[in-house]
Write a protein that holds these residues in place. Structure first.
Motif, PDB file in Angstrom:
ATOM      1  N   UNK A 106       0.505  -3.671  -9.284  1.00 31.51           N
ATOM      2  CA  UNK A 106       0.077  -5.299 -10.254  1.00 31.51           C
ATOM      3  C   UNK A 106       1.421  -6.259  -9.600  1.00 31.51           C
ATOM      4  N   UNK A 107       0.654  -7.138  -8.918  1.00 31.35           N
ATOM      5  CA  UNK A 107       1.293  -7.728  -8.109  1.00 31.35           C
ATOM      6  C   UNK A 107       1.405  -8.826  -8.090  1.00 31.35           C
ATOM      7  N   UNK A 108       0.979  -9.607  -9.023  1.00 32.51           N
ATOM      8  CA  UNK A 108       0.259 -10.791  -9.909  1.00 32.51           C
ATOM      9  C   UNK A 108      -1.197 -11.523  -9.449  1.00 32.51           C
ATOM     10  N   UNK A 109      -1.295 -10.946  -8.281  1.00 35.01           N
ATOM     11  CA  UNK A 109      -2.798 -10.596  -7.969  1.00 35.01           C
ATOM     12  C   UNK A 109      -3.833 -10.434  -8.490  1.00 35.01           C
ATOM     13  N   UNK A 110      -4.962 -10.962  -8.191  1.00 32.69           N
ATOM     14  CA  UNK A 110      -5.997 -11.124  -8.900  1.00 32.69           C
ATOM     15  C   UNK A 110      -6.498  -9.631  -9.192  1.00 32.69           C
ATOM     16  N   UNK A 111      -6.338  -9.001  -8.909  1.00 29.94           N
ATOM     17  CA  UNK A 111      -7.064  -7.182  -8.640  1.00 29.94           C
ATOM     18  C   UNK A 111      -5.248  -6.464  -7.717  1.00 29.94           C
ATOM     19  N   UNK A 112      -5.798  -5.040  -8.679  1.00 29.16           N
ATOM     20  CA  UNK A 112      -4.193  -4.043  -8.297  1.00 29.16           C
ATOM     21  C   UNK A 112      -4.495  -3.493  -6.820  1.00 29.16           C
ATOM     22  N   UNK A 113      -3.163  -3.126  -6.285  1.00 31.06           N
ATOM     23  CA  UNK A 113      -3.198  -3.263  -4.899  1.00 31.06           C
ATOM     24  C   UNK A 113      -3.095  -1.396  -5.349  1.00 31.06           C
ATOM     25  N   UNK A 114      -4.017  -0.642  -4.225  1.00 28.76           N
ATOM     26  CA  UNK A 114      -3.550   0.973  -4.078  1.00 28.76           C
ATOM     27  C   UNK A 114      -3.938   1.223  -2.916  1.00 28.76           C
ATOM     28  N   UNK A 115      -2.767   2.221  -2.538  1.00 30.76           N
ATOM     29  CA  UNK A 115      -2.206   2.806  -1.612  1.00 30.76           C
ATOM     30  C   UNK A 115      -2.802   4.290  -1.830  1.00 30.76           C
ATOM     31  N   UNK A 116      -3.134   4.818  -0.664  1.00 30.90           N
ATOM     32  CA  UNK A 116      -3.247   5.846  -0.266  1.00 30.90           C
ATOM     33  C   UNK A 116      -1.951   6.548   0.477  1.00 30.90           C
ATOM     34  N   UNK A 141       9.044   7.150   6.073  1.00 28.20           N
ATOM     35  CA  UNK A 141       9.416   7.450   4.276  1.00 28.20           C
ATOM     36  C   UNK A 141       9.173   5.484   4.593  1.00 28.20           C
ATOM     37  N   UNK A 142      10.226   5.282   6.209  1.00 23.18           N
ATOM     38  CA  UNK A 142      11.154   3.881   6.319  1.00 23.18           C
ATOM     39  C   UNK A 142       9.572   3.318   6.086  1.00 23.18           C
ATOM     40  N   UNK A 143       8.767   3.445   7.449  1.00 23.28           N
ATOM     41  CA  UNK A 143       7.650   2.598   8.034  1.00 23.28           C
ATOM     42  C   UNK A 143       7.104   2.105   6.365  1.00 23.28           C
ATOM     43  N   UNK A 144       6.758   3.122   5.374  1.00 21.58           N
ATOM     44  CA  UNK A 144       5.577   3.191   3.637  1.00 21.58           C
ATOM     45  C   UNK A 144       6.769   2.069   3.127  1.00 21.58           C
ATOM     46  N   UNK A 145       7.478   2.568   3.265  1.00 27.02           N
ATOM     47  CA  UNK A 145       8.603   1.771   1.928  1.00 27.02           C
ATOM     48  C   UNK A 145       8.414  -0.215   2.724  1.00 27.02           C
ATOM     49  N   UNK A 146       8.625  -0.164   3.733  1.00 27.40           N
ATOM     50  CA  UNK A 146       8.768  -1.374   3.933  1.00 27.40           C
ATOM     51  C   UNK A 146       7.119  -2.203   3.854  1.00 27.40           C
ATOM     52  N   UNK A 147       6.198  -1.466   4.350  1.00 28.33           N
ATOM     53  CA  UNK A 147       4.974  -1.852   3.775  1.00 28.33           C
ATOM     54  C   UNK A 147       4.842  -1.847   2.674  1.00 28.33           C
ATOM     55  N   UNK A 148       5.167  -1.322   1.600  1.00 24.69           N
ATOM     56  CA  UNK A 148       4.877  -1.395   0.031  1.00 24.69           C
ATOM     57  C   UNK A 148       5.757  -3.007  -0.157  1.00 24.69           C
ATOM     58  N   UNK A 149       6.896  -2.979   0.814  1.00 25.39           N
ATOM     59  CA  UNK A 149       7.961  -4.091  -0.041  1.00 25.39           C
ATOM     60  C   UNK A 149       7.090  -5.460   0.393  1.00 25.39           C
ATOM     61  N   UNK A 150       6.091  -5.399   2.069  1.00 26.74           N
ATOM     62  CA  UNK A 150       5.616  -6.800   2.468  1.00 26.74           C
ATOM     63  C   UNK A 150       4.909  -6.851   1.541  1.00 26.74           C
ATOM     64  N   UNK A 151       4.320  -6.768   0.305  1.00 25.31           N
ATOM     65  CA  UNK A 151       2.963  -6.916  -0.751  1.00 25.31           C
ATOM     66  C   UNK A 151       3.478  -7.959  -1.176  1.00 25.31           C
TER      67      UNK A 151
END
Length: 183
Positions: A106-116, A141-151
């Motif tokens: 939950x990042x303040x968007x109108x919808x929750x962001x789900x990541x598989x 691991x680094x790529x997934x962490x960067x992808x989550x951070x970029x949200x």
């Protein structure tokens, strides 16, 4: 000769290293990883260590020498202890929830962001504001962490968003109001 490339990579007990043609496979207590070795670089097994050698002294080959050795060392660490990247979430109403294997943010968007999670990656949430991405492949691991951070990259004014645990956010001063405004 490459300073990094010439260092042998120690293969600890419990890790099985197999060379099949140009493919190196490492199997350890955490899982299995494989690497396709470039044709200008050779990997040999000597006395419980892996030694990387290069074919010639061309600039690109020298670069591949050190790179291949680092990738193999990262694979050995990955199959023995694994890798983890910690993220911190800050902001009113911002949180992370683990549902099964999925990560819901939950990042303040109108919808929750789900990541598989991709294969080999797991998410754990110690608190709703602390998230850990872990796995055996350092790059994944680094790529997934960067992808989550970029949200939701942390902004410099209120520091709201997702940041790495060790990251320091340089704060900026807000807009100063007019002093002595005339009507």
């Amino acid at each position: 000769m490459s300073r990094i490339g010439r260092l042998p990579v120690a293969v600890p007990q419990g890790v099985d290293a197999k060379l099949e043609g140009r493919t190196l496979r490492l199997k350890g207590p955490k899982g299995e990883l494989s690497l396709d070795v470039h044709q200008d670089v050779t990997v040999t097994r000597e006395d419980g260590t892996l030694v990387v050698a290069r074919k010639d002294d061309a600039k690109a080959t020298r670069a591949l020498h050190g790179l291949t050795r680092s990738l193999i060392a990262n694979m050995v660490t990955g199959v023995t202890t694994g890798y983890a990247r910690d993220l911190e979430i800050s902001g009113t109403g911002y949180r992370a929830i683990i549902q099964g294997k999925k990560l819901q943010l939950s990042l303040g968007f109108s919808h929750p962001v789900e990541i598989d999670p991709p294969k080999g990656i797991t998410f754990t949430a110690e608190t709703p504001q602390k998230l850990r991405v872990s796995g055996i492949d350092k790059q994944a691991v680094g790529e997934m962490a960067a992808k989550i951070r970029s949200l939701r990259v942390p902004d410099p004014y209120k520091a709201k968003g997702i940041k790495y645990a060790e990251e320091r956010i340089r704060r900026k001063a807000g807009k100063a109001g007019k002093v002595g405004a005339k009507a």
